[in-house]
Write an enzyme that holds these catalytic residues in place. Structure first.
Site, PDB file in Angstrom:
ATOM      1  N   SER A 199       1.046  -1.373   0.140  1.00  9.22           N
ATOM      2  CA  SER A 199       0.023   0.445  -0.443  1.00  9.22           C
ATOM      3  C   SER A 199       1.236   1.013   0.089  1.00  9.22           C
ATOM      4  O   SER A 199       1.818   1.248  -1.216  1.00  9.22           O
ATOM      5  CB  SER A 199      -1.117   0.124   1.173  1.00  9.22           C
ATOM      6  OG  SER A 199      -1.909   0.838   0.743  1.00  9.22           O
ATOM      7  N   ASP A 212     -10.240  -3.137  -5.212  1.00 10.18           N
ATOM      8  CA  ASP A 212      -9.136  -1.950  -4.351  1.00 10.18           C
ATOM      9  C   ASP A 212      -9.128  -1.193  -5.846  1.00 10.18           C
ATOM     10  O   ASP A 212      -9.138  -1.497  -6.869  1.00 10.18           O
ATOM     11  CB  ASP A 212      -7.863  -3.177  -4.784  1.00 10.18           C
ATOM     12  CG  ASP A 212      -6.313  -1.754  -4.170  1.00 10.18           C
ATOM     13  OD1 ASP A 212      -6.901  -0.917  -3.491  1.00 10.18           O
ATOM     14  OD2 ASP A 212      -5.860  -2.745  -3.883  1.00 10.18           O
ATOM     15  N   HIS A 217      -8.130  -4.725  -1.051  1.00  2.92           N
ATOM     16  CA  HIS A 217      -7.191  -4.157  -0.436  1.00  2.92           C
ATOM     17  C   HIS A 217      -6.431  -3.859   0.912  1.00  2.92           C
ATOM     18  O   HIS A 217      -7.801  -4.950   1.991  1.00  2.92           O
ATOM     19  CB  HIS A 217      -7.073  -2.363  -0.409  1.00  2.92           C
ATOM     20  CG  HIS A 217      -6.162  -1.432  -0.400  1.00  2.92           C
ATOM     21  ND1 HIS A 217      -5.408  -1.728  -1.527  1.00  2.92           N
ATOM     22  CD2 HIS A 217      -5.174  -1.065   0.463  1.00  2.92           C
ATOM     23  CE1 HIS A 217      -4.152  -1.080  -0.477  1.00  2.92           C
ATOM     24  NE2 HIS A 217      -4.588  -0.405   0.557  1.00  2.92           N
TER      25      HIS A 217
END
Length: 408
Positions: free
Chosen positions: A191, A348, A378
């Site tokens: 991320s 995501d 995610h």
């Protein structure tokens, strides 16, 4: 008794109403994801309330909640030595896996945790468990960086922290101390940590002495650009947990210490409209109509405003900085990057950031592996143990470890 039953039924109905959200049928463990999302939303709402009362910054409160439930002390196991130390003033947690009998020097991964540049820690259980498992399975030394977070610091200080810690680790005497093979060091992150890992890799290409120091980079559902919040994945998953589009845009604004009043305009791409001249030259570098395959584009249409709000990039010029958005880096920078692994998830908003980066890297001649999970969401890779164990979390982690094992 009857009134108690009615009250209980009403409470259960309220809980069900709060927890339930429509999810794609293909997503992994949907009810478990709903519960995880409800927990995170609740923590966000408490944090926002405290912020509105002027008691504390919402991100400080939210991170306090996250860390309170999951922070772990440095605890070694029979096979992995875990220590907290600092590299050139930057806190790190080092996980030393056992060397292979026939290899006295170990390989190593510098790992950068996610959390929107503002949340989580190298010391919470999710990342502690991930790095412990990585060190043991790869017989490697994992350096997990505890970089400073928003609102303590803002862009580009997070990048400076990870570069400083990594440069320190790559010194011959430090590698020798940890018995690490200098030719087998990689960088990785998930991320926002994937963003920082990608930025670090690009920054190293500018310094001759660091140019070939990293053998590989592994980016897990990375956030890579802030110019287009209407890629097909942003449109498709705009309300999908655990990273809805409006939350991702707020993370960007927080990262740059920007104005929340710009969030709604940025969601519809008013910050990169046709009348914003500075964005024009960069737009082609993330033109998803040419970078994405038709199976991903489907019937989605680009959102490009004719007239937007030029004040946004004037007040937040960092939005157009490749150090923050590695996807818009120049071709010459991409050509110098090492072998790359990019993991993406179907459900995501950041899916297309990763796919487009893979395409640009391939075009630049970089060896790229794109690993896509149709039932992924995610953040899924860190959710591998009870009560937040997801089948796709285990599969993504295993696939990631396998690639590292074969390529590092």
């Amino acid at each position: 008794m009857r009134s108690s039953c009615v009250l209980l039924a009403a409470l259960l109905a309220l809980v069900a109403y709060y927890v339930y959200i429509p999810l794609p049928s293909a997503v992994s463990d949907p009810w478990k994801l709903m519960l995880l999302d409800a927990t995170f939303r609740g923590a966000q709402q408490v944090s926002n309330l405290i912020h509105s009362l002027g008691l504390s910054h919402h991100l400080i409160t939210l991170n306090f909640i996250i860390i309170s439930f999951g922070k772990k002390s440095a605890r070694s196991s029979p096979r992995v030595k875990v220590t907290d130390t600092d590299f050139d003033g930057v806190e790190v947690r080092v996980f030393e896996g056992p060397p292979k009998p026939d290899e006295p020097l170990r390989r190593s991964v510098v790992y950068i945790h996610g959390g929107g540049w503002a949340l989580a820690s190298a010391k919470i259980s999710y990342y502690d468990q991930l790095c412990t498992a990585m060190a043991e399975e790869l017989n490697a030394v994992i350096v997990s960086i505890e970089y400073r977070l928003v609102p303590q610091v803002y862009f580009p200080e997070q990048i400076h922290d990870v570069i400083r810690a990594t440069k320190y680790f790559l010194q011959p005497e430090v590698l020798d101390k940890y018995k690490v093979d200098p030719g087998r060091v990689g960088v990785s992150g998930d991320s926002a940590g994937g963003n920082l890992a990608a930025a670090l890799g690009q920054q190293f290409t500018y310094v001759e002495s660091l140019k070939n120091k990293l053998k590989l980079q592994a980016l897990i559902y990375p956030v890579l650009q802030a110019l287009d919040f209407n890629t097909p994945s942003y449109q498709q998953s705009m309300n999908t947990p655990i990273l809805p589009r409006h939350v991702m845009v707020r993370y960007w604004v927080d990262y740059f210490k920007g104005n929340y009043d710009f969030v709604e305009a940025m969601i519809v791409n008013n910050h990169t409209s046709l009348d914003v001249e500075r964005a024009a030259a960069l737009r082609a570098r993330l033109d998803w109509t040419s970078l994405l395959p038709s199976s991903i584009k489907k019937n989605y249409k680009p959102v490009l405003q004719t007239i937007g709000d030029a004040r946004i990039v004037k007040e937040i010029p960092q939005l157009l900085d490749a150090a923050a958005s590695p996807l818009i880096a120049e071709q010459e920078v991409l050509q110098a990057l090492p072998k790359t692994y990019i993991l993406t998830c179907e459900h995501d908003v950041l899916r297309d950031d990763g796919i487009m980066y893979a395409k640009r890297l391939e075009s630049a001649g970089v060896n790229v592996t794109l690993d896509h999970f149709e039932d992924g969401f995610h953040g899924c890779m860190i959710f591998t143990s009870w009560p937040t164990n997801f089948s796709v979390g285990i599969r993504t982690r295993d696939s990631y470890f396998k690639w590292l094992d074969q390529n590092l």
